[in-house]
Design a protein around this motif. Structure first.
Motif, PDB file in Angstrom:
ATOM      1  N   ILE A  37       0.842  -1.196   0.000  1.00  0.00           N
ATOM      2  CA  ILE A  37       0.000   0.000   0.000  1.00  0.00           C
ATOM      3  C   ILE A  37       0.875   1.243   0.000  1.00  0.00           C
ATOM      4  O   ILE A  37       1.985   1.238   0.526  1.00  0.00           O
ATOM      5  N   TYR A  39       0.919   5.220   1.063  1.00  0.00           N
ATOM      6  CA  TYR A  39       0.290   6.284   1.846  1.00  0.00           C
ATOM      7  C   TYR A  39       0.778   7.628   1.341  1.00  0.00           C
ATOM      8  O   TYR A  39       1.995   7.844   1.229  1.00  0.00           O
ATOM      9  N   TYR A  41       0.577  11.741   2.193  1.00  0.00           N
ATOM     10  CA  TYR A  41       0.219  12.655   3.285  1.00  0.00           C
ATOM     11  C   TYR A  41       0.709  14.054   2.947  1.00  0.00           C
ATOM     12  O   TYR A  41       1.872  14.231   2.555  1.00  0.00           O
ATOM     13  N   LEU A 101      -4.237   9.807   2.042  1.00  0.00           N
ATOM     14  CA  LEU A 101      -4.833   8.833   1.122  1.00  0.00           C
ATOM     15  C   LEU A 101      -4.042   7.532   1.206  1.00  0.00           C
ATOM     16  O   LEU A 101      -2.826   7.558   1.430  1.00  0.00           O
ATOM     17  N   SER A 102      -4.718   6.401   1.002  1.00  0.00           N
ATOM     18  CA  SER A 102      -4.034   5.107   0.961  1.00  0.00           C
ATOM     19  C   SER A 102      -4.428   4.398  -0.321  1.00  0.00           C
ATOM     20  O   SER A 102      -5.603   4.115  -0.539  1.00  0.00           O
ATOM     21  N   ILE A 103      -3.435   4.114  -1.162  1.00  0.00           N
ATOM     22  CA  ILE A 103      -3.706   3.525  -2.477  1.00  0.00           C
ATOM     23  C   ILE A 103      -3.017   2.164  -2.579  1.00  0.00           C
ATOM     24  O   ILE A 103      -1.802   2.070  -2.379  1.00  0.00           O
ATOM     25  N   ARG A 135       4.868   7.219   1.550  1.00  0.00           N
ATOM     26  CA  ARG A 135       5.329   6.092   2.365  1.00  0.00           C
ATOM     27  C   ARG A 135       4.731   4.837   1.754  1.00  0.00           C
ATOM     28  O   ARG A 135       3.526   4.819   1.474  1.00  0.00           O
TER      29      ARG A 135
ATOM     30  N   TRP B   3      -0.600 -10.489   4.221  1.00  0.00           N
ATOM     31  CA  TRP B   3      -1.249  -9.489   3.364  1.00  0.00           C
ATOM     32  C   TRP B   3      -2.345 -10.207   2.604  1.00  0.00           C
ATOM     33  O   TRP B   3      -2.083 -11.205   1.920  1.00  0.00           O
ATOM     34  N   TYR B  41     -10.606   0.697  -0.982  1.00  0.00           N
ATOM     35  CA  TYR B  41     -10.255   1.662  -2.023  1.00  0.00           C
ATOM     36  C   TYR B  41     -11.222   1.505  -3.193  1.00  0.00           C
ATOM     37  O   TYR B  41     -11.475   0.388  -3.656  1.00  0.00           O
ATOM     38  N   SER B 100     -10.563   6.469  -0.203  1.00  0.00           N
ATOM     39  CA  SER B 100      -9.901   5.415   0.572  1.00  0.00           C
ATOM     40  C   SER B 100     -10.277   5.509   2.045  1.00  0.00           C
ATOM     41  O   SER B 100     -10.453   6.607   2.575  1.00  0.00           O
TER      42      SER B 100
ATOM     43  N   ILE C  37       3.573   4.154  10.501  1.00  0.00           N
ATOM     44  CA  ILE C  37       2.374   4.954  10.237  1.00  0.00           C
ATOM     45  C   ILE C  37       1.406   4.843  11.408  1.00  0.00           C
ATOM     46  O   ILE C  37       1.352   3.816  12.089  1.00  0.00           O
ATOM     47  N   SER C 102      -4.478   8.606   8.204  1.00  0.00           N
ATOM     48  CA  SER C 102      -3.206   7.891   8.318  1.00  0.00           C
ATOM     49  C   SER C 102      -2.075   8.906   8.301  1.00  0.00           C
ATOM     50  O   SER C 102      -1.917   9.642   7.332  1.00  0.00           O
ATOM     51  N   PRO C 104       2.060   9.627   8.794  1.00  0.00           N
ATOM     52  CA  PRO C 104       3.387   9.014   8.888  1.00  0.00           C
ATOM     53  C   PRO C 104       4.056   9.295  10.239  1.00  0.00           C
ATOM     54  O   PRO C 104       3.808  10.338  10.861  1.00  0.00           O
TER      55      PRO C 104
END
Lengths: 140, 140, 140
Positions: A37, A39, A41, A101-103, A135, B3, B41, B100, C37, C102, C104
């Motif tokens: 994933i 992240y 920020y 955001l988390s993609i 990240r 995962w 997502y 997300s 995180i 989220s 960091p």
């Protein structure tokens, strides 16, 4: 498991949506993350992140006009005007959009939808240097 | 550490909130994740995700009416109208809600609040097949 | 890799922004996370999370007034009014802001921007005890 990180800088020239997908890919692709994933920020309070339509520029213009109308500047009840008319509205526009955001990442690439692009949304009238923290968790 | 990933498809029939908590639980519960996090997502630009009240259907109807009023269709300044009146408003409604989400998992289940449910928010008038990417980190 | 978790309780006394950065730091700093995180999650449907300007109290007042104006109470079309005039608007205000964030972590501390603070946004008029779930991934 690996943890990867880098900060990118986005030069803005006034209010609007700045596409950053390419800049993020330049960081993430060389990391060759099989699955995991990413992240994002933004450590600012008057700029934010969105994911939206990447194809037709008119979609971007409409989004910019939309926030401009939804959160007007110069309202009589604004108190936080130290840095100008766009000061308080820039914070308001930030909280309506995203700071983090988390993609997902699959087979090395961000799993964005076909039409999705990542944008930095600058809410201030003047030019700025904006940071975006990237990240990634490589879960393989 | 594990995962886990799966994509679900949600069939929508026009604008509105579609509850997806059950569909997500059907994926996540069998994974028996002692503790960790679940990432959701949505790879679309005219549908989004929200977490909200799961109990009284009138709350859902009010949320739908609210976005309909807040982001009106057919504004004279909309330029991005290739796919119809709901084209640009569907992107606007997307950026105001979430693309997300990250939900903690404890003892095998999503740590949703008592009244919380997960919804897919369809912003287009026509029916669609929408994907939701589910990624879970089992941190045990 | 370590997984760390704790729940904090925030006592609210009616609508508004409650700064919680300090309370979160009291949990996260002792964990001495080199890099990773921090996930924040609010298990409520009428309170939410935002990250915004931490310095000038007038910015906070403007944000509160802004949401109050953008999402008015007492609209004739509101159906979900069982718990009062602020019932449906509290859900609307929640979906416009964040349920999950989220952030960091680098060298033991949350990588917030210079002006950023974390706030719990209470959308109900009455006092409440609100939970915030803190989960951290120490990726080192």
């Amino acid at each position: 498991m690996r943890w990867l990180k880098k900060t990118i800088v986005v030069e803005t020239r006034g209010k609007g949506l700045y596409p950053i997908t390419r800049q993020i890919n330049q960081v993430v692709l060389p990391w060759k993350i099989q699955e995991g994933i990413c992240y994002l920020y933004i450590p600012h309070t008057s700029a934010s992140l969105i994911i939206n339509e990447n194809y037709d520029p008119s979609a971007r213009q409409d989004l910019e006009a939309f926030l401009e109308n939804l959160v007007p500047e110069g309202e009589s009840w604004h108190r936080h005007t130290m840095e100008g008319r766009d000061d308080s509205p820039s914070h308001m526009r930030s909280i309506l959009t995203a700071t983090s955001l988390s993609i997902p990442i699959d087979e090395g690439v961000l799993s964005l939808g076909t039409w999705q692009g990542i944008y930095l949304f600058e809410h201030r009238s003047r030019a700025n240097q904006r940071e975006v923290f990237i990240r990634c968790l490589d879960a393989a």
